[in-house]
Design a protein around this motif. Structure first.
Motif, PDB file in Angstrom:
ATOM      1  N   ALA A  64      -6.399   4.703  -5.853  1.00 20.23           N
ATOM      2  CA  ALA A  64      -5.182   5.087  -6.569  1.00 20.23           C
ATOM      3  C   ALA A  64      -4.524   3.849  -7.169  1.00 20.23           C
ATOM      4  CB  ALA A  64      -4.235   5.783  -5.590  1.00 20.23           C
ATOM      5  N   PRO A  65      -3.490   4.025  -7.979  1.00 19.00           N
ATOM      6  CA  PRO A  65      -2.787   2.864  -8.544  1.00 19.00           C
ATOM      7  C   PRO A  65      -2.150   2.008  -7.453  1.00 19.00           C
ATOM      8  CG  PRO A  65      -1.663   4.926  -9.097  1.00 19.00           C
ATOM      9  CD  PRO A  65      -2.930   5.290  -8.438  1.00 19.00           C
ATOM     10  N   THR A  66      -1.986   0.727  -7.749  1.00 19.31           N
ATOM     11  CA  THR A  66      -1.448  -0.210  -6.756  1.00 19.31           C
ATOM     12  C   THR A  66      -0.039  -0.638  -7.130  1.00 19.31           C
ATOM     13  OG1 THR A  66      -2.381  -2.112  -7.894  1.00 19.31           O
ATOM     14  CG2 THR A  66      -3.735  -1.083  -6.191  1.00 19.31           C
ATOM     15  N   THR A  67       0.668  -1.127  -6.138  1.00 19.08           N
ATOM     16  CA  THR A  67       2.027  -1.619  -6.347  1.00 19.08           C
ATOM     17  C   THR A  67       2.299  -2.768  -5.386  1.00 19.08           C
ATOM     18  OG1 THR A  67       4.350  -0.982  -6.468  1.00 19.08           O
ATOM     19  CG2 THR A  67       3.049   0.022  -4.717  1.00 19.08           C
ATOM     20  N   ASP A  68       3.352  -3.501  -5.653  1.00 23.17           N
ATOM     21  CA  ASP A  68       3.757  -4.596  -4.778  1.00 23.17           C
ATOM     22  C   ASP A  68       4.741  -4.063  -3.740  1.00 23.17           C
ATOM     23  OD1 ASP A  68       2.252  -6.428  -6.223  1.00 23.17           O
ATOM     24  OD2 ASP A  68       3.896  -6.852  -7.607  1.00 23.17           O
ATOM     25  N   VAL A  69       4.241  -3.729  -2.579  1.00 23.08           N
ATOM     26  CA  VAL A  69       5.056  -3.266  -1.470  1.00 23.08           C
ATOM     27  C   VAL A  69       4.465  -3.872  -0.208  1.00 23.08           C
ATOM     28  CG1 VAL A  69       3.801  -1.113  -1.067  1.00 23.08           C
ATOM     29  CG2 VAL A  69       6.187  -1.253  -0.440  1.00 23.08           C
ATOM     30  N   THR A  70       5.301  -4.232   0.754  1.00 25.79           N
ATOM     31  CA  THR A  70       4.849  -4.911   1.960  1.00 25.79           C
ATOM     32  C   THR A  70       4.429  -3.902   3.017  1.00 25.79           C
ATOM     33  OG1 THR A  70       6.403  -6.680   1.503  1.00 25.79           O
ATOM     34  CG2 THR A  70       5.486  -6.596   3.717  1.00 25.79           C
ATOM     35  N   CYS A  71       3.247  -4.126   3.585  1.00 26.81           N
ATOM     36  CA  CYS A  71       2.744  -3.272   4.655  1.00 26.81           C
ATOM     37  C   CYS A  71       3.558  -3.533   5.922  1.00 26.81           C
ATOM     38  CB  CYS A  71       1.262  -3.563   4.906  1.00 26.81           C
ATOM     39  SG  CYS A  71       0.571  -2.700   6.334  1.00 26.81           S
ATOM     40  N   PRO A  72       4.062  -2.475   6.577  1.00 28.61           N
ATOM     41  CA  PRO A  72       4.857  -2.697   7.788  1.00 28.61           C
ATOM     42  C   PRO A  72       4.019  -3.166   8.980  1.00 28.61           C
ATOM     43  CG  PRO A  72       4.645  -0.356   7.353  1.00 28.61           C
ATOM     44  CD  PRO A  72       4.028  -1.066   6.201  1.00 28.61           C
ATOM     45  N   LYS A  73       2.704  -3.009   8.920  1.00 23.43           N
ATOM     46  CA  LYS A  73       1.848  -3.389  10.047  1.00 23.43           C
ATOM     47  C   LYS A  73       1.371  -4.835   9.940  1.00 23.43           C
ATOM     48  CE  LYS A  73      -2.296  -1.877  12.496  1.00 23.43           C
ATOM     49  NZ  LYS A  73      -3.431  -0.942  12.473  1.00 23.43           N
ATOM     50  N   CYS A  74       0.818  -5.209   8.765  1.00 22.50           N
ATOM     51  CA  CYS A  74       0.219  -6.542   8.657  1.00 22.50           C
ATOM     52  C   CYS A  74       0.972  -7.491   7.728  1.00 22.50           C
ATOM     53  CB  CYS A  74      -1.232  -6.428   8.190  1.00 22.50           C
ATOM     54  SG  CYS A  74      -1.416  -5.911   6.463  1.00 22.50           S
ATOM     55  N   GLY A  75       1.896  -6.967   6.918  1.00 26.03           N
ATOM     56  CA  GLY A  75       2.665  -7.827   6.034  1.00 26.03           C
ATOM     57  C   GLY A  75       1.999  -8.116   4.699  1.00 26.03           C
ATOM     58  N   HIS A  76       0.856  -7.513   4.413  1.00 28.20           N
ATOM     59  CA  HIS A  76       0.173  -7.699   3.126  1.00 28.20           C
ATOM     60  C   HIS A  76       1.050  -7.123   2.017  1.00 28.20           C
ATOM     61  CE1 HIS A  76      -3.325  -8.529   0.679  1.00 28.20           C
ATOM     62  NE2 HIS A  76      -3.296  -7.295   0.180  1.00 28.20           N
ATOM     63  N   ASP A  90      13.574  20.699  -5.974  1.00 32.32           N
ATOM     64  CA  ASP A  90      14.777  19.928  -6.268  1.00 32.32           C
ATOM     65  C   ASP A  90      14.932  18.699  -5.378  1.00 32.32           C
ATOM     66  OD1 ASP A  90      15.256  21.416  -4.014  1.00 32.32           O
ATOM     67  OD2 ASP A  90      17.344  21.839  -4.490  1.00 32.32           O
ATOM     68  N   GLU A  91      13.998  18.483  -4.449  1.00 31.85           N
ATOM     69  CA  GLU A  91      14.001  17.295  -3.588  1.00 31.85           C
ATOM     70  C   GLU A  91      13.078  16.238  -4.200  1.00 31.85           C
ATOM     71  OE1 GLU A  91      15.682  16.856  -0.671  1.00 31.85           O
ATOM     72  OE2 GLU A  91      16.641  18.797  -0.925  1.00 31.85           O
ATOM     73  N   PRO A  92      13.313  14.966  -3.896  1.00 30.75           N
ATOM     74  CA  PRO A  92      12.416  13.931  -4.432  1.00 30.75           C
ATOM     75  C   PRO A  92      11.020  14.016  -3.797  1.00 30.75           C
ATOM     76  CG  PRO A  92      14.008  12.970  -2.930  1.00 30.75           C
ATOM     77  CD  PRO A  92      14.407  14.403  -3.133  1.00 30.75           C
ATOM     78  N   ALA A  93      10.039  13.505  -4.517  1.00 29.21           N
ATOM     79  CA  ALA A  93       8.654  13.530  -4.039  1.00 29.21           C
ATOM     80  C   ALA A  93       8.463  12.519  -2.903  1.00 29.21           C
ATOM     81  CB  ALA A  93       7.712  13.196  -5.185  1.00 29.21           C
ATOM     82  N   THR A  94       7.419  12.729  -2.101  1.00 30.79           N
ATOM     83  CA  THR A  94       7.067  11.810  -1.026  1.00 30.79           C
ATOM     84  C   THR A  94       5.977  10.883  -1.534  1.00 30.79           C
ATOM     85  OG1 THR A  94       7.599  13.497   0.605  1.00 30.79           O
ATOM     86  CG2 THR A  94       6.250  11.660   1.349  1.00 30.79           C
ATOM     87  N   ILE A  95       6.128   9.596  -1.308  1.00 33.98           N
ATOM     88  CA  ILE A  95       5.134   8.611  -1.748  1.00 33.98           C
ATOM     89  C   ILE A  95       4.352   8.148  -0.523  1.00 33.98           C
ATOM     90  CG2 ILE A  95       4.757   6.407  -2.895  1.00 33.98           C
ATOM     91  CD1 ILE A  95       7.502   6.814  -4.235  1.00 33.98           C
ATOM     92  N   PHE A  96       3.026   8.277  -0.592  1.00 35.48           N
ATOM     93  CA  PHE A  96       2.141   7.834   0.483  1.00 35.48           C
ATOM     94  C   PHE A  96       1.490   6.524   0.055  1.00 35.48           C
ATOM     95  CE2 PHE A  96       2.562  12.331   1.166  1.00 35.48           C
ATOM     96  CZ  PHE A  96       2.649  12.441   2.543  1.00 35.48           C
ATOM     97  N   TYR A  97       1.538   5.530   0.952  1.00 33.51           N
ATOM     98  CA  TYR A  97       0.985   4.212   0.678  1.00 33.51           C
ATOM     99  C   TYR A  97      -0.206   3.948   1.584  1.00 33.51           C
ATOM    100  CZ  TYR A  97       5.388   3.167  -1.714  1.00 33.51           C
ATOM    101  OH  TYR A  97       6.457   3.179  -2.558  1.00 33.51           O
ATOM    102  N   CYS A  98      -1.127   3.110   1.095  1.00 33.59           N
ATOM    103  CA  CYS A  98      -2.266   2.646   1.887  1.00 33.59           C
ATOM    104  C   CYS A  98      -2.419   1.152   1.636  1.00 33.59           C
ATOM    105  CB  CYS A  98      -3.541   3.378   1.490  1.00 33.59           C
ATOM    106  SG  CYS A  98      -5.000   2.811   2.374  1.00 33.59           S
ATOM    107  N   CYS A  99      -2.405   0.378   2.720  1.00 29.45           N
ATOM    108  CA  CYS A  99      -2.540  -1.072   2.607  1.00 29.45           C
ATOM    109  C   CYS A  99      -3.930  -1.410   2.075  1.00 29.45           C
ATOM    110  CB  CYS A  99      -2.318  -1.721   3.972  1.00 29.45           C
ATOM    111  SG  CYS A  99      -2.437  -3.520   3.927  1.00 29.45           S
ATOM    112  N   THR A 107      -1.681   3.390   6.709  1.00 30.46           N
ATOM    113  CA  THR A 107      -1.060   4.336   5.785  1.00 30.46           C
ATOM    114  C   THR A 107       0.349   4.640   6.278  1.00 30.46           C
ATOM    115  OG1 THR A 107      -1.995   6.212   6.958  1.00 30.46           O
ATOM    116  CG2 THR A 107      -3.223   5.409   5.068  1.00 30.46           C
ATOM    117  N   TRP A 108       1.300   4.780   5.366  1.00 26.71           N
ATOM    118  CA  TRP A 108       2.667   5.150   5.683  1.00 26.71           C
ATOM    119  C   TRP A 108       3.242   5.895   4.508  1.00 26.71           C
ATOM    120  CZ3 TRP A 108       1.229   0.401   4.019  1.00 26.71           C
ATOM    121  CH2 TRP A 108       1.961  -0.192   3.008  1.00 26.71           C
TER     122      TRP A 108
END
Length: 111
Positions: A64-76, A90-99, A107-108
């Motif tokens: 998937a597309p990448t972004t600059d976000v810090t992993c809460p487990k390893c800090g990458h 009417d609620e905001p979407a949920t964003i799933f991340y993968c280090c 994943t968080w």
């Protein structure tokens, strides 16, 4: 509900009494329908639980597309993300991340 085939009135139910089987009877005409107690369960069907497919596949998330976000487990500082509408519209979407770090693959989600 059962109805009388002769006059169309709703039939009434009478419990078994002194050896007489239970029956439906019409209160307006002499129609009577005896109920047989020969109902049997022929076989029981076992319910099998289906496997639940995961909502997010880590292999799909890694491409998937990448972004600059810090992993809460390893800090990458790089992670792939996907956005899903997990609640009402009417609620905001949920964003799933993968280090994206090789050994981590944490994943968080961000609600």
């Amino acid at each position: 509900m059962e109805f009388c085939p002769t006059c169309g009135n709703m039939l009434q139910y009478e419990l078994p009494y002194m050896g007489r089987p239970s029956r439906f009877f019409c209160s307006a005409c002499p129609y009577v329908c005896h109920i047989e107690n020969k109902v049997k369960i022929k076989r029981r069907q076992r319910l099998v639980k289906k496997e639940i497919d995961p909502i997010i596949n880590i292999d799909d998330l890694a491409s998937a597309p990448t972004t600059d976000v810090t992993c809460p487990k390893c800090g990458h500082d790089k992670a792939a993300y996907q956005e899903f509408q997990t609640r009402s519209a009417d609620e905001p979407a949920t964003i799933f991340y993968c280090c994206l770090k090789e050994g981590c693959k944490n994943t968080w989600r961000q609600d």
